[in-house]
Design a protein around this motif. Structure first.
Motif, PDB file in Angstrom:
ATOM      1  N   HIS A  24       0.814  -1.225   0.000  1.00 65.68           N
ATOM      2  CA  HIS A  24       0.000   0.000   0.000  1.00 65.68           C
ATOM      3  C   HIS A  24       0.840   1.265   0.000  1.00 65.68           C
ATOM      4  N   LEU A  25       2.128   1.113  -0.307  1.00 64.62           N
ATOM      5  CA  LEU A  25       2.999   2.286  -0.394  1.00 64.62           C
ATOM      6  C   LEU A  25       3.098   2.707  -1.851  1.00 64.62           C
ATOM      7  N   SER A  26       2.819   3.977  -2.099  1.00 70.62           N
ATOM      8  CA  SER A  26       2.913   4.494  -3.465  1.00 70.62           C
ATOM      9  C   SER A  26       4.374   4.721  -3.844  1.00 70.62           C
ATOM     10  N   ALA A  27       4.755   4.191  -4.992  1.00 69.40           N
ATOM     11  CA  ALA A  27       6.124   4.411  -5.465  1.00 69.40           C
ATOM     12  C   ALA A  27       6.398   5.895  -5.675  1.00 69.40           C
ATOM     13  N   VAL A  28       5.394   6.620  -6.118  1.00 74.47           N
ATOM     14  CA  VAL A  28       5.578   8.059  -6.354  1.00 74.47           C
ATOM     15  C   VAL A  28       5.948   8.751  -5.040  1.00 74.47           C
ATOM     16  N   THR A  29       5.246   8.408  -3.987  1.00 80.09           N
ATOM     17  CA  THR A  29       5.527   9.024  -2.690  1.00 80.09           C
ATOM     18  C   THR A  29       6.887   8.568  -2.151  1.00 80.09           C
ATOM     19  N   LEU A  30       7.182   7.286  -2.306  1.00 79.93           N
ATOM     20  CA  LEU A  30       8.481   6.787  -1.831  1.00 79.93           C
ATOM     21  C   LEU A  30       9.635   7.525  -2.509  1.00 79.93           C
ATOM     22  N   GLU A  31       9.480   7.782  -3.802  1.00 78.89           N
ATOM     23  CA  GLU A  31      10.573   8.413  -4.559  1.00 78.89           C
ATOM     24  C   GLU A  31      10.614   9.928  -4.399  1.00 78.89           C
ATOM     25  N   ASP A  32       9.547  10.502  -3.832  1.00 81.38           N
ATOM     26  CA  ASP A  32       9.481  11.952  -3.679  1.00 81.38           C
ATOM     27  C   ASP A  32      10.181  12.360  -2.380  1.00 81.38           C
ATOM     28  N   THR A  66       9.223  12.622   5.466  1.00 83.59           N
ATOM     29  CA  THR A  66       8.522  11.658   6.304  1.00 83.59           C
ATOM     30  C   THR A  66       7.306  11.130   5.566  1.00 83.59           C
ATOM     31  N   LEU A  67       7.125   9.819   5.638  1.00 80.77           N
ATOM     32  CA  LEU A  67       5.977   9.184   5.004  1.00 80.77           C
ATOM     33  C   LEU A  67       4.829   9.104   6.004  1.00 80.77           C
ATOM     34  N   ASP A  68       3.670   8.708   5.509  1.00 77.85           N
ATOM     35  CA  ASP A  68       2.487   8.665   6.362  1.00 77.85           C
ATOM     36  C   ASP A  68       1.729   7.372   6.079  1.00 77.85           C
ATOM     37  N   GLY A  69       1.505   6.569   7.098  1.00 77.36           N
ATOM     38  CA  GLY A  69       0.702   5.372   6.884  1.00 77.36           C
ATOM     39  C   GLY A  69       1.256   4.168   7.623  1.00 77.36           C
ATOM     40  N   ASP A  70       0.553   3.057   7.458  1.00 73.09           N
ATOM     41  CA  ASP A  70       0.957   1.794   8.061  1.00 73.09           C
ATOM     42  C   ASP A  70       1.264   0.785   6.962  1.00 73.09           C
ATOM     43  N   VAL A  71       2.093  -0.170   7.302  1.00 76.63           N
ATOM     44  CA  VAL A  71       2.428  -1.272   6.399  1.00 76.63           C
ATOM     45  C   VAL A  71       1.791  -2.537   6.975  1.00 76.63           C
ATOM     46  N   LEU A  72       0.807  -3.081   6.274  1.00 77.51           N
ATOM     47  CA  LEU A  72       0.162  -4.311   6.739  1.00 77.51           C
ATOM     48  C   LEU A  72       1.063  -5.499   6.390  1.00 77.51           C
ATOM     49  N   ASN A 117      -8.259  -1.000  -4.588  1.00 76.19           N
ATOM     50  CA  ASN A 117      -9.154   0.062  -4.128  1.00 76.19           C
ATOM     51  C   ASN A 117      -8.388   1.376  -3.995  1.00 76.19           C
ATOM     52  N   LEU A 118      -7.140   1.285  -3.526  1.00 76.50           N
ATOM     53  CA  LEU A 118      -6.337   2.509  -3.395  1.00 76.50           C
ATOM     54  C   LEU A 118      -6.046   3.121  -4.764  1.00 76.50           C
ATOM     55  N   ARG A 160      -7.075   7.543  -8.543  1.00 77.79           N
ATOM     56  CA  ARG A 160      -7.564   8.061  -9.832  1.00 77.79           C
ATOM     57  C   ARG A 160      -8.659   9.107  -9.607  1.00 77.79           C
ATOM     58  N   ARG A 161      -9.550   8.840  -8.660  1.00 78.34           N
ATOM     59  CA  ARG A 161     -10.649   9.775  -8.420  1.00 78.34           C
ATOM     60  C   ARG A 161     -10.157  11.077  -7.795  1.00 78.34           C
ATOM     61  N   TYR A 162      -9.267  10.951  -6.814  1.00 85.77           N
ATOM     62  CA  TYR A 162      -8.867  12.129  -6.031  1.00 85.77           C
ATOM     63  C   TYR A 162      -7.508  12.668  -6.422  1.00 85.77           C
ATOM     64  N   LYS A 163      -6.923  12.107  -7.478  1.00 84.61           N
ATOM     65  CA  LYS A 163      -5.587  12.535  -7.925  1.00 84.61           C
ATOM     66  C   LYS A 163      -4.631  12.584  -6.726  1.00 84.61           C
ATOM     67  N   ALA A 164      -4.520  11.413  -6.075  1.00 90.42           N
ATOM     68  CA  ALA A 164      -3.755  11.312  -4.827  1.00 90.42           C
ATOM     69  C   ALA A 164      -2.797  10.120  -4.904  1.00 90.42           C
ATOM     70  N   HIS A 165      -2.048   9.932  -3.846  1.00 92.76           N
ATOM     71  CA  HIS A 165      -1.218   8.730  -3.689  1.00 92.76           C
ATOM     72  C   HIS A 165      -1.556   8.171  -2.307  1.00 92.76           C
ATOM     73  N   ALA A 166      -2.713   7.552  -2.217  1.00 95.00           N
ATOM     74  CA  ALA A 166      -3.275   7.163  -0.925  1.00 95.00           C
ATOM     75  C   ALA A 166      -2.552   5.971  -0.327  1.00 95.00           C
TER      76      ALA A 166
END
Ligand SMILES: NC(=O)c1ccc[n+]([C@@H]2O[C@H](COP(=O)([O-])OP(=O)(O)OC[C@H]3O[C@@H](n4cnc5c(N)ncnc54)[C@H](OP(=O)(O)O)[C@@H]3O)[C@@H](O)[C@H]2O)c1
Length: 237
Positions: A157-165, A170-176, A218-219, A224-230
């Motif tokens: 559930h980690l976005s590559a775009v966010t990881l590379e940015d 600091t990132l935000d979220g949990d890793v299941l 789902n993410l 796509r809907r919210y133009k995000a990296h959820a």
């Protein structure tokens, strides 16, 4: 995993060399740059060792800058060499190449923790959807192909775009994290914690990997809907 002994010889996660199969892609590069900047030794694997070397050099330069000039360790090699040399291996190839690669590398991966972040995703005119996996999930497919490895599912559930940015330190979220061996899962949760701002959360046995993998789709729809990296955050724990 039938062999006895502690995963990675019981060593703390910070001492381990982390290999990434398919490490030249966005997800592998993103994980690598974050781990390397945090001081983890990383090996990037590819079907083409030269390409791996070039990508590793670029990732190392970015990680060094992110670490404020501290020395980092990122090297490239063939997937087979990385599987053999790493203490813990992350699988970051497309689902289409997953089974073939793991079948080929099974001997090199024996006795190692193998972390699968592969999502069985297809696309059609309606958007992203989950592909059926005969074994139940991609992680279970890995476990079937790697009977002598500790297979754990994580990092879906980690976005590559966010990881590379790296403008976001600091990132935000949990890793299941899903798996069947407590010590291997503890290690992978600790590896998740090496990513700044993230936390590894136990999410059940490998037979429950399917939902974790599928949630990624789902993410993708959210993105796509919210133009995000959820990502995801588990509350209450
Ligand atoms: N991108 C994301 O945001 C994201 C998020 C969560 C999970 N994931 C999962 O992480 C995995 C990697 O994602 P990605 O976006 O980095 O994928 P990608 O760029 O399509 O593939 C990653 C690397 O895999 C290698 N590869 C491609 N086809 C292969 C095949 N048939 N057999 C063996 N290796 C092959 C390529 O490296 P070489 O050509 O150098 O060998 C490529 O650079 C996927 O399974 C994806 O579901 C991705």
């Amino acid at each position: 995993m039938s062999e006895s002994g502690a995963p990675a010889g019981g060593r703390p996660v910070g001492e381990l060399v982390v290999g990434i199969l398919g490490g030249t892609g966005p997800q592998g590069r993103g994980l690598a740059v974050r781990w390397a900047a945090a001081g983890q030794r990383v090996l990037l694997g590819s079907r083409d060792a030269d390409r791996a070397g070039e990508v590793a050099a670029a990732v190392a330069a970015r990680a060094t800058a992110a670490a404020g000039g501290e020395e980092v360790s990122v090297q490239g090699g063939s997937n087979a060499d990385v599987a053999g040399a790493a203490d813990l291996v992350v699988v970051a190839v497309p689902f289409a190449g997953h089974a073939e690669l793991l079948a080929e590398l099974a001997p090199a991966l024996a006795g190692k923790v193998v972390v699968d972040c592969v999502v069985p995703m297809g696309w059609d005119e309606l958007g992203a959807y989950v592909l059926d996996v005969e074994e139940g999930s991609v992680a279970q497919q890995a476990a079937a192909l790697l009977p002598d490895s500790w297979v754990v599912g994580a990092f879906h559930h980690l976005s590559a775009v966010t990881l590379e940015d790296l403008s976001q330190p600091t990132l935000d979220g949990d890793v299941l994290v899903v798996g069947d061996d407590r010590a291997a899962m503890d290690l992978v949760q600790a590896l998740a914690g090496q990513l700044p701002g993230l936390r590894g959360v136990y999410a059940g046995r490998l037979r429950n990997a399917r939902q974790v993998e599928a949630l990624t789709i789902n993410l993708v729809s959210v993105n796509r809907r919210y133009k995000a990296h959820a990502g995801v955050r588990v509350t209450g724990v």
